[in-house]
Design a protein around this motif. Structure first.
Motif, short mmCIF file in Angstrom:
data_model
loop_
_atom_site.label_atom_id
_atom_site.label_comp_id
_atom_site.label_asym_id
_atom_site.label_seq_id
_atom_site.Cartn_x
_atom_site.Cartn_y
_atom_site.Cartn_z
N LYS A 318 -116.42 27.67 -112.78
CA LYS A 318 -117.00 28.61 -113.73
C LYS A 318 -118.16 27.98 -114.52
CE LYS A 318 -112.94 29.21 -115.53
NZ LYS A 318 -111.85 29.64 -116.42
N ARG A 320 -120.47 28.19 -118.13
CA ARG A 320 -120.04 28.14 -119.52
C ARG A 320 -119.47 29.47 -120.00
NH1 ARG A 320 -124.87 27.30 -123.40
NH2 ARG A 320 -124.94 29.58 -123.39
N ASN A 321 -118.37 29.38 -120.71
CA ASN A 321 -117.82 30.53 -121.40
C ASN A 321 -118.56 30.65 -122.74
OD1 ASN A 321 -116.15 32.02 -123.32
ND2 ASN A 321 -114.53 31.96 -121.77
N GLU A 323 -118.31 32.62 -125.21
CA GLU A 323 -117.48 32.82 -126.40
C GLU A 323 -116.95 31.48 -126.91
OE1 GLU A 323 -113.48 35.31 -127.81
OE2 GLU A 323 -114.50 35.80 -125.92
#
Length: 354
Positions: A318, A320-321, A323
């Protein structure tokens, strides 16, 4: 006097510590209160209202303490006894010197430990509970160490690593429009369990053959990395370019699509720049950060490295998140607000995560 003495492991060419120094200097200058900033470093020089103090000159250190209103231990992980207790005792001595001269002593965004020797638990507990005017930590694990193992009694709070703020303000996404097919690499010697250079090189050779990526090694501290990088590079079928990363050229990392790294602040940079990355967990601080940002990690034995790299280069790790990223940025800004509220107003430290 409006003078502050900033203490950390500065001046040794370690990219992470120099980023922390730059972060604190930027914040202190932005605060606008300080006519003079003293910085503990390796040799004496003065530039742009900043005086660098040699860390083994008692005369210069004593004078800097006397001339300062506040002594600030800013960022990093200097309170530890991994190799010996000498470094820990050195920084404790500076705390005691500052208190003997009547100065406020603040510890901000610190990672604590490992503290392996029980006697150091007692010493450090007494110092924290009796001689510090303010303490904030950079991760929950440091807080748990102080509360559960060292048994510190005073209130503690933690915020995220302050370098996130510096990288956030420095990352220009427009420089990342023409990414090359590059896998960035960073390895280091640890002094304990070491990476198997032959095994590492063999895995990278198979990855290069399968995915046709170019390679770029990033060196953050030559003393602990160059020999290992040179050894691995000599065994690669496609040689990697080597870049000594500094505060002036760290945007070279933005030319990579992917990153495999051991150093904490290189991983934080990749996270800030939204580069897909894997971390090699040689130290609890690295493992703690990777767990907190919900990304891939491999251990020093490299058992899962090839599988994880294939997932990385296939786009199955993944990005970067956002949030999580914004939450960490807000945490850092809250940490600096708490610090400067105390410095400017002499008030309470503010609210962190306890």
């Amino acid at each position: 006097m409006n003078s502050i003495f900033l203490i950390g492991y500065y001046g040794y060419g370690n990219f992470g510590d120099e980023v922390l120094l730059k972060t604190f200097i930027n914040k202190l200058k932005g605060n606008g209160k300080w006519k003079r900033i003293h910085v503990l470093s390796t040799k004496y020089h003065s530039h742009d209202k900043i005086t660098y103090i040699p860390r083994f000159s008692f005369f210069h250190i004593f004078r800097a303490v006397r001339q300062s209103d506040i002594v600030l231990f800013g960022g990093g992980g200097i309170f530890q006894d991994t190799t010996s207790s000498k470094s820990l005792y050195y920084y404790i001595f500076l705390i005691l010197l500052a208190k003997l001269t009547g100065k406020k002593v603040l510890v901000a965004f610190q990672g604590i430990g490992p503290l392996k020797r029980r006697i150091n638990h007692y010493i450090f507990r007494y110092v924290i509970d009796h001689f510090l005017d303010y303490v904030s930590l950079r991760d929950v694990e440091s807080l748990q160490l102080l509360k559960n193992t060292v048994k510190v009694r005073r209130p503690l709070q933690y915020f995220d690593d302050p370098s996130l703020s510096f990288f956030r303000d420095s990352v220009d996404l427009t420089t990342m429009n023409n990414l090359e097919n590059v896998l960035g690499l960073n390895v280091r010697q640890t002094g304990n369990e070491e990476i198997n250079a032959d095994h590492f090189a063999a895995i990278i050779n198979r990855i290069v053959e399968k995915y046709n990526v170019s390679l770029k090694f990033f060196i953050l501290q030559e003393e602990h990395e160059l020999d290992l990088v040179t050894k691995i590079n000599s065994m690669l079928t496609v040689k990697a370019t080597v870049c000594q990363l500094t505060i002036d050229n760290f945007t070279e990392v933005f030319k990579c699509n992917y990153l495999l790294a051991m150093r904490l602040h290189l991983l934080i940079l990749a996270f800030s720049a939204n580069i897909r990355f894997l971390g090699i967990t040689y130290d609890p601080k690295v493992s703690n950060f990777l767990d907190g940002v919900d990304t891939g990690k491999v251990s020093l034995d490299l058992d899962t490295l090839e599988t994880k790299l294939e997932q990385l280069l296939s786009g199955n790790v993944k990005k970067r998140n956002d949030e999580i990223f914004e939450g960490k940025i807000n945490s850092v800004e809250a940490g600096f607000k708490a610090l400067f509220d105390l410095i400017n107003d002499g008030g309470s430290p503010g609210n962190g995560t306890v």
